[in-house]
Design an enzyme around this catalytic site. Structure first.
Site, PDB file in Angstrom:
ATOM      1  N   TYR A 209      58.880  91.883 125.310  1.00 32.81           N
ATOM      2  CA  TYR A 209      59.103  91.445 126.685  1.00 32.81           C
ATOM      3  C   TYR A 209      60.277  92.238 127.247  1.00 32.81           C
ATOM      4  O   TYR A 209      61.314  92.372 126.577  1.00 32.81           O
ATOM      5  CB  TYR A 209      59.408  89.948 126.723  1.00 32.81           C
ATOM      6  CG  TYR A 209      59.763  89.391 128.088  1.00 32.81           C
ATOM      7  CD1 TYR A 209      61.070  89.005 128.387  1.00 32.81           C
ATOM      8  CD2 TYR A 209      58.790  89.236 129.080  1.00 32.81           C
ATOM      9  CE1 TYR A 209      61.399  88.478 129.629  1.00 32.81           C
ATOM     10  CE2 TYR A 209      59.110  88.716 130.328  1.00 32.81           C
ATOM     11  CZ  TYR A 209      60.414  88.340 130.600  1.00 32.81           C
ATOM     12  OH  TYR A 209      60.727  87.830 131.835  1.00 32.81           O
TER      13      TYR A 209
ATOM     14  N   ASP B 293      65.150  98.908 124.652  1.00 29.65           N
ATOM     15  CA  ASP B 293      65.518  97.712 125.411  1.00 29.65           C
ATOM     16  C   ASP B 293      66.356  96.816 124.480  1.00 29.65           C
ATOM     17  O   ASP B 293      65.817  96.067 123.665  1.00 29.65           O
ATOM     18  CB  ASP B 293      64.274  96.984 125.911  1.00 29.65           C
ATOM     19  CG  ASP B 293      64.641  95.748 126.708  1.00 29.65           C
ATOM     20  OD1 ASP B 293      63.739  95.107 127.276  1.00 29.65           O
ATOM     21  OD2 ASP B 293      65.848  95.409 126.762  1.00 29.65           O
TER      22      ASP B 293
ATOM     23  N   LYS C  99      72.540  90.018 128.790  1.00 25.51           N
ATOM     24  CA  LYS C  99      72.984  88.866 127.976  1.00 25.51           C
ATOM     25  C   LYS C  99      74.463  88.973 127.567  1.00 25.51           C
ATOM     26  O   LYS C  99      75.354  88.703 128.372  1.00 25.51           O
ATOM     27  CB  LYS C  99      72.056  88.701 126.777  1.00 25.51           C
ATOM     28  CG  LYS C  99      70.601  88.381 127.224  1.00 25.51           C
ATOM     29  CD  LYS C  99      69.677  88.170 126.064  1.00 25.51           C
ATOM     30  CE  LYS C  99      68.233  88.166 126.496  1.00 25.51           C
ATOM     31  NZ  LYS C  99      67.767  86.892 127.050  1.00 25.51           N
TER      32      LYS C  99
HETATM   33  P1  KE4 Z   1      66.351  88.989 132.348  1.00 17.61           P
HETATM   34  O1  KE4 Z   1      65.678  89.568 133.561  1.00 17.61           O
HETATM   35  O2  KE4 Z   1      65.778  87.630 131.943  1.00 17.61           O
HETATM   36  O3  KE4 Z   1      67.877  88.963 132.480  1.00 17.61           O
HETATM   37  O4  KE4 Z   1      66.095  89.946 131.104  1.00 17.61           O
HETATM   38  C1  KE4 Z   1      64.770  90.283 130.798  1.00 17.61           C
HETATM   39  C2  KE4 Z   1      64.711  90.763 129.357  1.00 17.61           C
HETATM   40  C3  KE4 Z   1      64.567  92.112 129.122  1.00 17.61           C
HETATM   41  N1  KE4 Z   1      64.524  92.593 127.852  1.00 17.61           N
HETATM   42  C4  KE4 Z   1      64.635  91.757 126.788  1.00 17.61           C
HETATM   43  C5  KE4 Z   1      64.588  92.326 125.407  1.00 17.61           C
HETATM   44  C6  KE4 Z   1      64.795  90.366 126.984  1.00 17.61           C
HETATM   45  O5  KE4 Z   1      64.916  89.545 125.908  1.00 17.61           O
HETATM   46  C7  KE4 Z   1      64.830  89.845 128.288  1.00 17.61           C
HETATM   47  C8  KE4 Z   1      64.965  88.361 128.574  1.00 17.61           C
HETATM   48  N2  KE4 Z   1      64.769  87.492 127.474  1.00 17.61           N
HETATM   49  C9  KE4 Z   1      64.274  86.149 127.721  1.00 17.61           C
HETATM   50  C10 KE4 Z   1      64.321  85.385 126.408  1.00 17.61           C
HETATM   51  N3  KE4 Z   1      63.229  85.682 125.614  1.00 17.61           N
HETATM   52  C11 KE4 Z   1      64.996  85.463 128.822  1.00 17.61           C
HETATM   53  C12 KE4 Z   1      64.751  83.967 128.908  1.00 17.61           C
HETATM   54  C13 KE4 Z   1      63.988  83.600 130.143  1.00 17.61           C
HETATM   55  O6  KE4 Z   1      63.065  84.350 130.546  1.00 17.61           O
HETATM   56  O7  KE4 Z   1      64.311  82.507 130.695  1.00 17.61           O
END
Ligand code: KE4
Length: 431
Positions: free
Chosen positions: A149, A244, A272
């Site tokens: 993701y 990523d 994060k």
């Molecule tokens: P954000 O747009 O949520 O800040 O980041 C996206 C993203 C991009 N790349 C990786 C490897 C990520 O883990 C994420 C976001 N992770 C999720 C948890 N699996 C965020 C939690 C959510 O969507 O509420």
């Protein structure tokens, strides 16, 4: 939906109210607890290793804002940094010194990042990285891996992990067929398929984007020479390799997965931990690619709150708090928890698979090795939901999905690990 044994009346009332105005009652799908067939908890406060719901039930937190809070909640240095920054104003819409300091802190730990641009979310960071790769190579297609993701921008919403896997959404409506056709989604840990695909499209692929250690399908580790192979293929086919590391950056070590596996990606995305729980992410990498960004280059990217002074102050405090001994401690307690779970499973003949990378881990209800999305999807999600319910009733707040990672924070003490292990032994017997 099952009812928790704990009193969660207020969370339920708040959820009902939220449903009136907010789609699904949540501002991010994985918080909905839909995958574990429970009404979601509403959290009222958090401190150290614990979060407290609206009914004031205390939980040991293994989500830690999906990995952002490696030191746990509301550490005094972090709160002080935010208060100090806020007193000087919330946003200038102009540059400030903190952006340079944070850039220096990050690039000192990740030498592959020669230049960095701050944004507000991992999604924005990935979207920018892909746009840069396309501009740099003058090619359109990208390769991603199923179960990974990378946020919710159109190009990466096919066969994604996290909430997309959790909710079983094959591909998101609203993403045009043209856009979807430019994204090739391949199995993780399968280098030969990558090679075959690149040979089929030798001059079409702009980038390979990968979670070097997958966190969004549950934790899945790269096998053998997979990452090295991706690096070699990216050089051979002159495409951009994007790591990523939104989740793994500063999580599995100061230099992230690229330091652990000694691989230099062309671009890296971060988020994060670098924001310490405030909205802050980044894209960085080779100067010749990054300098394509406006205003010196033609690739446009912008953000009203990018590099926000409060988020930056929080990120600086967060990174400064992390010492080498932080990772040593995290490795010690993470290994203790997961090794003892595995020993118990062996002793009792319990068929679950534990995957761990530093202080991020997953427990798959699956009696075989989990090395890609296909194997992860063989997990028994009903059993996982029951296990989640049992652990939550014992005050252990795990990620509410089989296809997410759990995160240990350095605020957790030995007795928290012992409590978790006891809860595991009682819960797993009930599943
Ligand atoms: P954000 O747009 O949520 O800040 O980041 C996206 C993203 C991009 N790349 C990786 C490897 C990520 O883990 C994420 C976001 N992770 C999720 C948890 N699996 C965020 C939690 C959510 O969507 O509420």
């Amino acid at each position: 939906m099952q009812d928790l044994l704990l009193k969660t009346t207020k969370s339920k009332e708040l959820f009902e109210r939220a449903l009136n105005l907010i789609p699904g009652g949540v501002n991010s799908p994985v918080r909905s607890f839909k995958a574990v067939e429970l009404s979601p908890l509403f959290i009222s406060k958090a401190k150290g290793a614990h979060i407290y719901d609206a009914d004031d039930n205390q939980y040991l937190d293994f989500v830690n804002s999906w990995g952002a809070l490696i030191q746990g909640h509301a550490e005094k240095e972090i709160i002080h940094a935010i208060e100090k920054a806020a007193a000087k104003g919330t946003s200038f819409g102009a540059s400030h010194e903190g952006e340079i300091e944070l850039a220096e802190l990050i690039t000192a730990k990740m030498p592959s990042i020669q230049k960095i641009r701050f944004v507000n979310s991992g999604t924005e960071a990935v979207m920018t990285a892909i746009r840069l790769a396309r501009a740099y190579t003058k090619r359109n297609r990208i390769i991603k891996f199923s179960g990974c993701y990378h946020g919710h921008s159109d190009s990466v919403l096919s066969n994604s992990g996290s909430g997309v896997s959790t909710l079983g959404i094959p591909d998101s409506p609203g993403v045009t067929k043209t856009t979807a056709s430019e994204t090739l989604t391949l199995p993780f840990n399968d280098l030969s398929t990558v090679e075959i695909t690149l040979s089929k499209y030798p001059k079409d692929i702009a980038a390979i984007i990968v979670e070097p250690i997958v966190g969004n399908c549950g934790v899945i580790l790269p096998q053998d020479n997979f990452l090295t192979g991706l690096k070699e293929l990216s050089k051979k086919f002159k495409l951009v390799l994007i790591f990523d590391e939104v989740m793994t950056g500063f999580r599995i070590g100061p230099g992230g997965a690229q330091e652990k596996y000694r691989i230099t990606p062309d671009l890296t995305t971060l988020g994060k931990i670098i924001g310490g729980g405030m909205p802050l992410a980044a894209v960085g990498g080779k100067r010749e690619i990054m300098d394509l960004l406006a205003p010196i280059g033609p690739v446009y990217q912008a953000g009203t709150l990018s590099g926000n002074p409060i988020s930056v102050a929080c990120g600086i405090a967060s990174l400064k708090m992390i010492k080498p001994e932080t990772y040593e401690y995290l490795e010690k307690i993470s290994a203790q928890l997961c090794d003892e779970i595995e020993n118990y499973n062996k002793e009792k003949g319990i068929n679950v698979t534990v995957n761990r990378a530093g202080s991020m881990f997953s427990i798959f209800f699956n009696n075989s090795n989990v090395y890609n999305e296909e194997s992860a999807k063989k997990s028994n999600t009903k059993k996982f939901a029951q296990f989640f319910f049992e652990m939550l009733n014992r005050g252990i707040y795990l990620a509410p999905s089989q296809f997410e990672a759990n995160f240990i924070s350095s605020a957790m003490k030995e007795n928290d690990i012992k409590k978790t292990l006891e809860a595991y032994k009682e819960s797993i017997e009930k599943v």
